[in-house]
Design a protein around this motif. Structure first.
Motif, mmCIF file in Angstrom:
data_model
loop_
_atom_site.group_PDB
_atom_site.id
_atom_site.type_symbol
_atom_site.label_atom_id
_atom_site.label_comp_id
_atom_site.label_asym_id
_atom_site.label_seq_id
_atom_site.Cartn_x
_atom_site.Cartn_y
_atom_site.Cartn_z
ATOM 1 N N PRO A 156 32.270 34.636 52.819
ATOM 2 C CA PRO A 156 32.384 36.101 52.898
ATOM 3 C C PRO A 156 32.255 36.754 51.531
ATOM 4 O O PRO A 156 32.714 36.205 50.526
ATOM 5 N N VAL A 157 31.643 37.919 51.507
ATOM 6 C CA VAL A 157 31.448 38.650 50.257
ATOM 7 C C VAL A 157 32.779 38.918 49.562
ATOM 8 O O VAL A 157 32.909 38.727 48.342
ATOM 9 N N LYS A 158 33.774 39.355 50.318
ATOM 10 C CA LYS A 158 35.071 39.683 49.726
ATOM 11 C C LYS A 158 35.722 38.475 49.081
ATOM 12 O O LYS A 158 36.397 38.594 48.050
ATOM 13 N N VAL A 159 35.523 37.300 49.686
ATOM 14 C CA VAL A 159 36.091 36.066 49.117
ATOM 15 C C VAL A 159 35.469 35.802 47.754
ATOM 16 O O VAL A 159 36.177 35.515 46.777
ATOM 17 N N SER A 160 34.155 35.898 47.666
ATOM 18 C CA SER A 160 33.464 35.658 46.393
ATOM 19 C C SER A 160 33.937 36.636 45.323
ATOM 20 O O SER A 160 34.253 36.239 44.192
ATOM 21 N N ILE A 161 33.998 37.913 45.679
ATOM 22 C CA ILE A 161 34.416 38.928 44.705
ATOM 23 C C ILE A 161 35.828 38.660 44.205
ATOM 24 O O ILE A 161 36.093 38.651 43.001
ATOM 25 N N ASN A 162 36.750 38.418 45.135
ATOM 26 C CA ASN A 162 38.156 38.195 44.762
ATOM 27 C C ASN A 162 38.328 36.945 43.902
ATOM 28 O O ASN A 162 39.156 36.926 42.982
ATOM 29 N N GLU A 163 37.548 35.911 44.196
ATOM 30 C CA GLU A 163 37.654 34.677 43.425
ATOM 31 C C GLU A 163 37.297 34.911 41.964
ATOM 32 O O GLU A 163 38.005 34.455 41.054
ATOM 33 N N TYR A 164 36.227 35.614 41.704
ATOM 34 C CA TYR A 164 35.785 35.813 40.318
ATOM 35 C C TYR A 164 36.661 36.813 39.570
ATOM 36 O O TYR A 164 36.849 36.694 38.356
ATOM 37 N N ILE A 165 37.210 37.754 40.284
ATOM 38 C CA ILE A 165 38.162 38.673 39.654
ATOM 39 C C ILE A 165 39.405 37.896 39.218
ATOM 40 O O ILE A 165 39.921 38.083 38.103
ATOM 41 N N ASP A 166 39.884 37.008 40.084
ATOM 42 C CA ASP A 166 41.071 36.214 39.750
ATOM 43 C C ASP A 166 40.796 35.245 38.597
ATOM 44 O O ASP A 166 41.649 35.038 37.736
ATOM 45 N N ILE A 167 39.618 34.655 38.577
ATOM 46 C CA ILE A 167 39.268 33.735 37.490
ATOM 47 C C ILE A 167 39.241 34.481 36.159
ATOM 48 O O ILE A 167 39.645 33.947 35.119
ATOM 49 N N SER A 168 38.785 35.734 36.190
ATOM 50 C CA SER A 168 38.702 36.522 34.955
ATOM 51 C C SER A 168 40.078 36.748 34.332
ATOM 52 O O SER A 168 40.197 36.923 33.121
ATOM 53 N N LYS A 169 41.131 36.736 35.150
ATOM 54 C CA LYS A 169 42.491 36.938 34.635
ATOM 55 C C LYS A 169 42.887 35.827 33.667
ATOM 56 O O LYS A 169 43.636 36.045 32.710
ATOM 57 N N ASP A 170 42.378 34.619 33.922
ATOM 58 C CA ASP A 170 42.730 33.464 33.091
ATOM 59 C C ASP A 170 41.729 33.189 31.971
ATOM 60 O O ASP A 170 42.070 32.560 30.978
ATOM 61 N N TYR A 171 40.496 33.644 32.149
ATOM 62 C CA TYR A 171 39.457 33.230 31.205
ATOM 63 C C TYR A 171 38.793 34.367 30.428
ATOM 64 O O TYR A 171 37.885 34.126 29.641
ATOM 65 N N SER A 172 39.238 35.603 30.643
ATOM 66 C CA SER A 172 38.618 36.684 29.901
ATOM 67 C C SER A 172 39.670 37.655 29.380
ATOM 68 O O SER A 172 40.847 37.325 29.301
ATOM 69 N N THR A 173 39.245 38.853 29.022
ATOM 70 C CA THR A 173 40.125 39.831 28.382
ATOM 71 C C THR A 173 40.997 40.554 29.410
ATOM 72 O O THR A 173 40.689 40.552 30.608
ATOM 73 N N PRO A 174 42.069 41.208 28.963
ATOM 74 C CA PRO A 174 42.953 41.937 29.878
ATOM 75 C C PRO A 174 42.233 43.024 30.688
ATOM 76 O O PRO A 174 42.629 43.341 31.810
ATOM 77 N N LYS A 175 41.176 43.600 30.113
ATOM 78 C CA LYS A 175 40.451 44.672 30.788
ATOM 79 C C LYS A 175 39.316 44.155 31.683
ATOM 80 O O LYS A 175 38.664 44.943 32.375
ATOM 81 N N SER A 176 39.094 42.854 31.652
ATOM 82 C CA SER A 176 37.953 42.287 32.381
ATOM 83 C C SER A 176 38.053 42.456 33.887
ATOM 84 O O SER A 176 37.049 42.683 34.566
ATOM 85 N N LYS A 177 39.254 42.354 34.425
ATOM 86 C CA LYS A 177 39.430 42.453 35.870
ATOM 87 C C LYS A 177 38.830 43.747 36.419
ATOM 88 O O LYS A 177 38.032 43.716 37.361
ATOM 89 N N ALA A 178 39.205 44.871 35.816
ATOM 90 C CA ALA A 178 38.721 46.168 36.290
ATOM 91 C C ALA A 178 37.216 46.304 36.067
ATOM 92 O O ALA A 178 36.490 46.824 36.931
ATOM 93 N N PHE A 179 36.748 45.818 34.913
ATOM 94 C CA PHE A 179 35.321 45.918 34.590
ATOM 95 C C PHE A 179 34.487 45.110 35.577
ATOM 96 O O PHE A 179 33.520 45.616 36.165
ATOM 97 N N ILE A 180 34.855 43.849 35.764
ATOM 98 C CA ILE A 180 34.104 42.969 36.665
ATOM 99 C C ILE A 180 34.142 43.492 38.094
ATOM 100 O O ILE A 180 33.125 43.517 38.790
ATOM 101 N N ASN A 181 35.314 43.939 38.521
ATOM 102 C CA ASN A 181 35.454 44.468 39.875
ATOM 103 C C ASN A 181 34.536 45.676 40.089
ATOM 104 O O ASN A 181 33.841 45.782 41.111
ATOM 105 N N GLY A 182 34.521 46.577 39.105
ATOM 106 C CA GLY A 182 33.709 47.784 39.225
ATOM 107 C C GLY A 182 32.221 47.486 39.281
ATOM 108 O O GLY A 182 31.498 48.030 40.129
ATOM 109 N N ILE A 183 31.761 46.608 38.382
ATOM 110 C CA ILE A 183 30.330 46.291 38.315
ATOM 111 C C ILE A 183 29.875 45.531 39.558
ATOM 112 O O ILE A 183 28.836 45.866 40.160
ATOM 113 N N ILE A 184 30.638 44.528 39.964
ATOM 114 C CA ILE A 184 30.256 43.749 41.150
ATOM 115 C C ILE A 184 30.236 44.638 42.386
ATOM 116 O O ILE A 184 29.329 44.550 43.224
ATOM 117 N N ASP A 185 31.224 45.514 42.504
ATOM 118 C CA ASP A 185 31.302 46.401 43.671
ATOM 119 C C ASP A 185 30.053 47.279 43.764
ATOM 120 O O ASP A 185 29.468 47.443 44.850
#
Length: 315
Positions: free
Chosen positions: A265-294
């Motif tokens: 499912p699309v939502k599963v893919s999106i949520n997985e990468y947003i969650d991964i960004s919490k551990d492997y990228s910057t504090p602001k990455s979650k919102a940025f990645i979520n916005g661009i992917i959406d």
């Protein structure tokens, strides 16, 4: 067993190395990716193999005629020793465990100083002294105590963590996952069963998970120019070169996964990468990645570029 999220993380690490390289040897990087996942199993075996080594040191110390390592009020022959732990003996006597150790060439013989350091910490602990005085000799008690010792002095050992990291740079971040696997293994061993195969596989479905890893890695590279263009179009107000490389890779992986795997499912893919960004990228990455992917997913849907099959997957 390793989850799909952890597999995605392994692909992220491999892609990060690929983007930092000259892109000349994709097959080698793919092989290295699969070797890295296979190495997780080796770390699992190393942790299990440590228990018999600790039990052997315990046997040597407890048979010292002067019993200088124990309180004088303890009858060692009746104590709940590590050396006599039935769970450890099940590991030692398992033909399946012996076969895997031999196959992967797992041995602590060249690292006995590390084994002795861990054993000394256990032997000097209050938990060890308390166990020696205990009158509870049941298998359930032995299992619970061994699990406690593992969590405190193996899973929670910083020197051991450093030791594993020196063997493999990625093992340090894999420790928590492997510790949970070993803990589960200890709790599932049934000492009364002869020749029990308690060894856990690293993947739930090796064939399916391997195919997922390889295709995600290949699809992200295959779609690189296309996803790069899409990201650039949606980040016109951003300096793309200043966007964290990890963020760019995560977005590219998400888009590639959404297109390459019709049963996810699309939502599963999106949520997985947003969650991964919490551990492997910057504090602001979650919102940025979520916005661009959406935004990009919305564009893809309008162009009918997303095909999902299976009940409940068609949006």
């Amino acid at each position: 067993m390793i989850s799909r999220r952890q597999l995605r993380t392994k692909v992220l690490q491999a892609l990060y190395a690929w983007y930092q390289s000259d892109h000349s040897d994709q097959p080698k990087m793919e092989r290295d990716l699969m070797t890295g996942i296979d190495k997780l199993y080796e770390l699992y075996l190393y942790n299990l193999a440590l228990l018999p080594e600790l039990a052997e040191l315990d046997r040597i110390h407890t048979t010292d005629s002067k019993q200088k390592y124990f309180p004088t009020d303890i009858d060692i022959s009746k104590a709940n020793r590590l050396a006599d732990n039935p769970v450890v003996h099940s590991i030692i006597n398992s033909p399946y465990f012996k076969a895997e150790i031999k196959k992967y060439k797992v041995s602590w013989q060249n690292d006995m100083d590390m084994v002795k350091q861990v054993y000394t910490a256990i032997r000097k602990s209050d938990e060890y002294a308390e166990q020696l005085r205990s009158d509870d000799h049941t298998e359930v008690s032995a299992q619970a105590w061994l699990l406690k010792m593992f969590k405190l002095f193996i899973g929670g050992s910083e020197p051991l963590r450093t030791h594993f990291e020196e063997k493999n740079i990625f093992w340090n971040e894999d420790n928590s996952f492997i510790n949970s696997m070993v803990s589960k293994t200890i709790t599932t061993i049934k000492c009364s069963e002869v020749n029990q195969n308690f060894i856990m596989p690293i993947m739930k479905d090796a064939e399916d998970d391997t195919a997922f890893v390889k295709e995600l890695f290949r699809a992200t590279i295959r779609n690189d120019k296309e996803t790069e263009k899409l990201i650039s179009e949606r980040t016109k107000n951003w300096d793309v070169e200043r966007i964290a490389l990890v963020d760019i890779i995560l977005i590219k992986m998400a888009l590639s996964e959404i297109k390459a795997f019709p049963q996810i499912p699309v939502k599963v893919s999106i949520n997985e990468y947003i969650d991964i960004s919490k551990d492997y990228s910057t504090p602001k990455s979650k919102a940025f990645i979520n916005g661009i992917i959406d935004k990009l997913v919305t564009d893809m849907k309008e162009k009918n570029e997303i095909v999902k099959t299976g009940r409940g997957l068609i949006e």
